[in-house]
Write a protein that holds these residues in place. Structure first.
Motif, PDB file in Angstrom:
ATOM      1  N   ASN A 193       0.767  -1.510   0.098  1.00  0.00           N
ATOM      2  CA  ASN A 193       0.189   0.235  -0.077  1.00  0.00           C
ATOM      3  C   ASN A 193       0.803   1.189   0.555  1.00  0.00           C
ATOM      4  OD1 ASN A 193      -1.527  -2.327   1.355  1.00  0.00           O
ATOM      5  ND2 ASN A 193      -3.054  -0.718   0.662  1.00  0.00           N
ATOM      6  N   ILE A 194       1.941   1.100   0.822  1.00  0.00           N
ATOM      7  CA  ILE A 194       3.088   2.240   0.439  1.00  0.00           C
ATOM      8  C   ILE A 194       3.651   2.321  -0.649  1.00  0.00           C
ATOM      9  CG2 ILE A 194       4.876   3.475   1.592  1.00  0.00           C
ATOM     10  CD1 ILE A 194       4.244   2.238   4.149  1.00  0.00           C
ATOM     11  N   LEU A 195       3.219   3.815  -1.485  1.00  0.00           N
ATOM     12  CA  LEU A 195       3.802   3.466  -2.739  1.00  0.00           C
ATOM     13  C   LEU A 195       4.992   4.802  -2.791  1.00  0.00           C
ATOM     14  CD1 LEU A 195       0.347   5.159  -4.056  1.00  0.00           C
ATOM     15  CD2 LEU A 195       1.175   2.978  -4.606  1.00  0.00           C
ATOM     16  N   ASP A 196       5.444   5.633  -1.693  1.00  0.00           N
ATOM     17  CA  ASP A 196       5.772   6.384  -1.646  1.00  0.00           C
ATOM     18  C   ASP A 196       6.495   6.791   0.031  1.00  0.00           C
ATOM     19  OD1 ASP A 196       8.913   7.739  -2.445  1.00  0.00           O
ATOM     20  OD2 ASP A 196       7.981   8.871  -3.536  1.00  0.00           O
ATOM     21  N   TYR A 197       8.048   6.466   0.314  1.00  0.00           N
ATOM     22  CA  TYR A 197       8.204   7.455   1.846  1.00  0.00           C
ATOM     23  C   TYR A 197       9.367   8.232   2.100  1.00  0.00           C
ATOM     24  CZ  TYR A 197      10.882   6.378   6.351  1.00  0.00           C
ATOM     25  OH  TYR A 197      11.538   6.273   7.171  1.00  0.00           O
ATOM     26  N   ILE A 198       9.426   9.480   2.723  1.00  0.00           N
ATOM     27  CA  ILE A 198      10.382  10.324   2.636  1.00  0.00           C
ATOM     28  C   ILE A 198      10.166  10.411   3.907  1.00  0.00           C
ATOM     29  CG2 ILE A 198      10.526  12.584   1.613  1.00  0.00           C
ATOM     30  CD1 ILE A 198       8.919  12.501  -0.628  1.00  0.00           C
TER      31      ILE A 198
ATOM     32  N   LEU B  25      11.693  12.876   7.021  1.00  0.00           N
ATOM     33  CA  LEU B  25      12.044  14.352   7.100  1.00  0.00           C
ATOM     34  C   LEU B  25      12.543  14.679   8.325  1.00  0.00           C
ATOM     35  CD1 LEU B  25       7.939  15.569   7.732  1.00  0.00           C
ATOM     36  CD2 LEU B  25       9.921  15.766   5.580  1.00  0.00           C
ATOM     37  N   SER B  26      12.537  13.397   9.379  1.00  0.00           N
ATOM     38  CA  SER B  26      13.510  13.550  10.746  1.00  0.00           C
ATOM     39  C   SER B  26      13.692  12.021  10.988  1.00  0.00           C
ATOM     40  CB  SER B  26      13.090  14.701  11.586  1.00  0.00           C
ATOM     41  OG  SER B  26      11.834  13.981  12.330  1.00  0.00           O
ATOM     42  N   ASP B  27      14.490  11.969  12.182  1.00  0.00           N
ATOM     43  CA  ASP B  27      14.265  10.515  12.848  1.00  0.00           C
ATOM     44  C   ASP B  27      13.223   9.767  12.607  1.00  0.00           C
ATOM     45  OD1 ASP B  27      17.636  11.075  12.184  1.00  0.00           O
ATOM     46  OD2 ASP B  27      17.642  10.965  14.152  1.00  0.00           O
ATOM     47  N   ASP B  28      12.346  10.723  13.474  1.00  0.00           N
ATOM     48  CA  ASP B  28      10.760  10.327  13.860  1.00  0.00           C
ATOM     49  C   ASP B  28       9.916  10.279  12.658  1.00  0.00           C
ATOM     50  OD1 ASP B  28      12.160   9.482  16.300  1.00  0.00           O
ATOM     51  OD2 ASP B  28      12.353  11.389  16.830  1.00  0.00           O
ATOM     52  N   HIS B  29       9.662  11.491  11.593  1.00  0.00           N
ATOM     53  CA  HIS B  29       8.988  11.589  11.042  1.00  0.00           C
ATOM     54  C   HIS B  29       9.205  11.900   9.013  1.00  0.00           C
ATOM     55  CE1 HIS B  29       8.145  13.620  14.738  1.00  0.00           C
ATOM     56  NE2 HIS B  29       6.391  13.993  14.815  1.00  0.00           N
ATOM     57  N   SER B  30       7.761  11.497   8.749  1.00  0.00           N
ATOM     58  CA  SER B  30       7.725  11.329   7.755  1.00  0.00           C
ATOM     59  C   SER B  30       6.594  11.729   6.928  1.00  0.00           C
ATOM     60  CB  SER B  30       8.154   9.377   7.085  1.00  0.00           C
ATOM     61  OG  SER B  30       8.898   9.076   8.111  1.00  0.00           O
ATOM     62  N   VAL B  31       6.726  11.689   5.513  1.00  0.00           N
ATOM     63  CA  VAL B  31       6.020  11.795   4.427  1.00  0.00           C
ATOM     64  C   VAL B  31       5.466  10.015   3.762  1.00  0.00           C
ATOM     65  CG1 VAL B  31       4.879  12.804   3.100  1.00  0.00           C
ATOM     66  CG2 VAL B  31       5.809  14.072   4.662  1.00  0.00           C
ATOM     67  N   VAL B  32       4.543  10.134   3.787  1.00  0.00           N
ATOM     68  CA  VAL B  32       4.184   8.604   2.641  1.00  0.00           C
ATOM     69  C   VAL B  32       2.572   8.819   2.421  1.00  0.00           C
ATOM     70  CG1 VAL B  32       5.048   7.055   4.284  1.00  0.00           C
ATOM     71  CG2 VAL B  32       2.972   7.429   4.443  1.00  0.00           C
ATOM     72  N   GLU B  33       3.171   7.836   0.906  1.00  0.00           N
ATOM     73  CA  GLU B  33       1.967   7.721   0.069  1.00  0.00           C
ATOM     74  C   GLU B  33       1.328   6.411   0.311  1.00  0.00           C
ATOM     75  OE1 GLU B  33       2.418   9.066  -3.849  1.00  0.00           O
ATOM     76  OE2 GLU B  33       3.147  11.215  -3.709  1.00  0.00           O
ATOM     77  N   VAL B  34      -0.148   6.497   0.387  1.00  0.00           N
ATOM     78  CA  VAL B  34      -0.422   5.062   0.647  1.00  0.00           C
ATOM     79  C   VAL B  34      -1.609   5.170  -0.285  1.00  0.00           C
ATOM     80  CG1 VAL B  34       0.230   4.936   3.290  1.00  0.00           C
ATOM     81  CG2 VAL B  34      -1.500   6.462   2.905  1.00  0.00           C
ATOM     82  N   LYS B  35      -1.980   4.157  -0.487  1.00  0.00           N
ATOM     83  CA  LYS B  35      -2.970   3.858  -1.335  1.00  0.00           C
ATOM     84  C   LYS B  35      -4.360   3.315  -0.149  1.00  0.00           C
ATOM     85  CE  LYS B  35      -1.726  -0.512  -3.371  1.00  0.00           C
ATOM     86  NZ  LYS B  35      -1.443  -1.055  -4.749  1.00  0.00           N
ATOM     87  N   ALA B  36      -5.690   4.415  -0.481  1.00  0.00           N
ATOM     88  CA  ALA B  36      -6.466   3.702   0.001  1.00  0.00           C
ATOM     89  C   ALA B  36      -7.045   2.807   0.895  1.00  0.00           C
ATOM     90  CB  ALA B  36      -7.571   4.360   0.136  1.00  0.00           C
TER      91      ALA B  36
ATOM     92  N   SER C 107       2.923   4.110  11.381  1.00  0.00           N
ATOM     93  CA  SER C 107       2.649   2.750  11.465  1.00  0.00           C
ATOM     94  C   SER C 107       1.590   1.650  11.740  1.00  0.00           C
ATOM     95  CB  SER C 107       3.824   2.065  11.670  1.00  0.00           C
ATOM     96  OG  SER C 107       3.953  -0.081  12.152  1.00  0.00           O
ATOM     97  N   ARG C 108       0.598   2.924  12.839  1.00  0.00           N
ATOM     98  CA  ARG C 108      -0.187   2.291  13.518  1.00  0.00           C
ATOM     99  C   ARG C 108      -2.065   2.708  12.101  1.00  0.00           C
ATOM    100  NH1 ARG C 108      -3.418   4.536  18.011  1.00  0.00           N
ATOM    101  NH2 ARG C 108      -1.865   6.872  17.001  1.00  0.00           N
ATOM    102  N   PHE C 109      -1.546   3.284  11.979  1.00  0.00           N
ATOM    103  CA  PHE C 109      -2.791   4.380  10.656  1.00  0.00           C
ATOM    104  C   PHE C 109      -3.227   3.218   9.581  1.00  0.00           C
ATOM    105  CE2 PHE C 109      -2.604   5.779   6.886  1.00  0.00           C
ATOM    106  CZ  PHE C 109      -3.951   6.607   6.659  1.00  0.00           C
ATOM    107  N   GLU C 110      -1.612   2.948   9.239  1.00  0.00           N
ATOM    108  CA  GLU C 110      -1.437   1.662   8.331  1.00  0.00           C
ATOM    109  C   GLU C 110      -2.256   0.409   8.032  1.00  0.00           C
ATOM    110  OE1 GLU C 110       1.102  -0.811   5.223  1.00  0.00           O
ATOM    111  OE2 GLU C 110       2.592   0.647   6.782  1.00  0.00           O
ATOM    112  N   LYS C 111      -1.306   0.245   9.662  1.00  0.00           N
ATOM    113  CA  LYS C 111      -2.548  -1.289  10.724  1.00  0.00           C
ATOM    114  C   LYS C 111      -3.870  -1.008  10.742  1.00  0.00           C
ATOM    115  CE  LYS C 111       2.209  -2.462  12.376  1.00  0.00           C
ATOM    116  NZ  LYS C 111       3.451  -2.740  13.070  1.00  0.00           N
ATOM    117  N   ASN C 112      -4.114   0.168  11.320  1.00  0.00           N
ATOM    118  CA  ASN C 112      -5.425  -0.386  11.182  1.00  0.00           C
ATOM    119  C   ASN C 112      -6.033  -0.136   9.728  1.00  0.00           C
ATOM    120  OD1 ASN C 112      -4.915  -1.556  14.151  1.00  0.00           O
ATOM    121  ND2 ASN C 112      -5.021   1.093  14.466  1.00  0.00           N
ATOM    122  N   LEU C 113      -5.953   1.121   9.048  1.00  0.00           N
ATOM    123  CA  LEU C 113      -6.603   1.393   7.731  1.00  0.00           C
ATOM    124  C   LEU C 113      -6.829   1.140   6.818  1.00  0.00           C
ATOM    125  CD1 LEU C 113      -7.826   5.219   9.977  1.00  0.00           C
ATOM    126  CD2 LEU C 113      -9.311   2.497   9.314  1.00  0.00           C
ATOM    127  N   VAL C 114      -5.081   1.022   6.673  1.00  0.00           N
ATOM    128  CA  VAL C 114      -4.567   1.041   5.260  1.00  0.00           C
ATOM    129  C   VAL C 114      -4.365  -0.656   4.401  1.00  0.00           C
ATOM    130  CG1 VAL C 114      -3.154   2.046   3.227  1.00  0.00           C
ATOM    131  CG2 VAL C 114      -3.861   3.139   5.318  1.00  0.00           C
TER     132      VAL C 114
END
Length: 222
Positions: free
Chosen positions: A136-141, A143-154, A211-218
């Motif tokens: 489901n993860i199409l891209d991952y960037i 931002l810092s050691d703990d924060h990121s931006v991801v593209e995910v398929k709904a 990670s929690r969002f992806e496991k539960n919703l995506v």
């Protein structure tokens, strides 16, 4: 006025930056000590020069102090990378981006004043790993050691629901900052926006929350 860029080191990383800047219509000065590499970029960069970037007099002669942004993309020679960065700082370059070989190299670069430090191999490795782990993860960037931006398929669980129904910020601590829908991009979508089956969500947040969002919703439904 059009910004002027210089790329020092024409390996795979520096070469790709040189090509992309050229595609965007930017003026690029390409430097390397390898004659073959310089010849390869003579028709791509505005100027391609055989030069030793650790020689301050050479960089002064080339007018590097007039450039807006210099990218130091030197390959395996950490000492040359550091010396080049020091000289560029002394020349008063506005912005210096440097490729780091490892964390130790990065620490030194930051101490001597590099504005941006990148780890192209490490960062690409992380992006590929995230893509492998989830279909489901199409891209991952990062931002810092703990924060990121991801593209995910709904996921199926989200289809047909509005953002207010899902309440992702309250439930997971993430924010959907945009939705890609076919050729359109919905920036800062309204809470009443309904998620559609083929939507791609641009999500920003802490890695643990994403990670929690992806496991539960995506997650894909079996």
């Amino acid at each position: 006025m059009k910004k002027e860029y210089a790329v020092v080191g024409l390996g795979r990383f520096g070469g790709s930056i040189c090509r992309e800047l050229n595609k965007e219509g930017m003026e690029v000065l390409a430097l390397d000590m390898d004659e073959d590499k310089v010849n390869e970029y003579r028709d791509i960069a505005a100027h391609a020069v055989i030069a030793d970037s650790t020689d301050e007099s050479v960089l002064k002669e080339l007018g590097l102090s007039n450039f807006d942004h210099v990218i130091v993309a030197i390959g395996d020679n950490i000492l040359s990378s550091i010396l080049t960065t020091v000289i560029l700082k002394e020349l008063g370059i506005k912005t210096i981006t440097v490729k780091a070989q490892n964390d130790y190299h990065e620490k030194i670069l930051r101490k001597i004043g590099a504005d941006h430090v990148v780890h192209p191999e490490r960062d690409m490795g992380k992006r590929i790993a995230h893509n492998i782990i989830s279909n489901n993860i199409l891209d991952y960037i990062e931002l810092s050691d703990d924060h990121s931006v991801v593209e995910v398929k709904a996921g199926d669980k989200m289809s047909g629901q509005t953002l207010v129904d899902l309440d992702i910020r309250a439930e997971y601590g993430c924010n959907i900052v945009a939705i890609k829908r076919d050729k359109d991009i919905i920036v800062s979508p309204m809470a009443t926006e309904e998620i559609q089956e083929r939507d791609v969500l641009i999500v920003i947040g802490a890695d643990k929350d994403i990670s929690r969002f992806e496991k539960n919703l995506v997650v894909e439904q079996g």
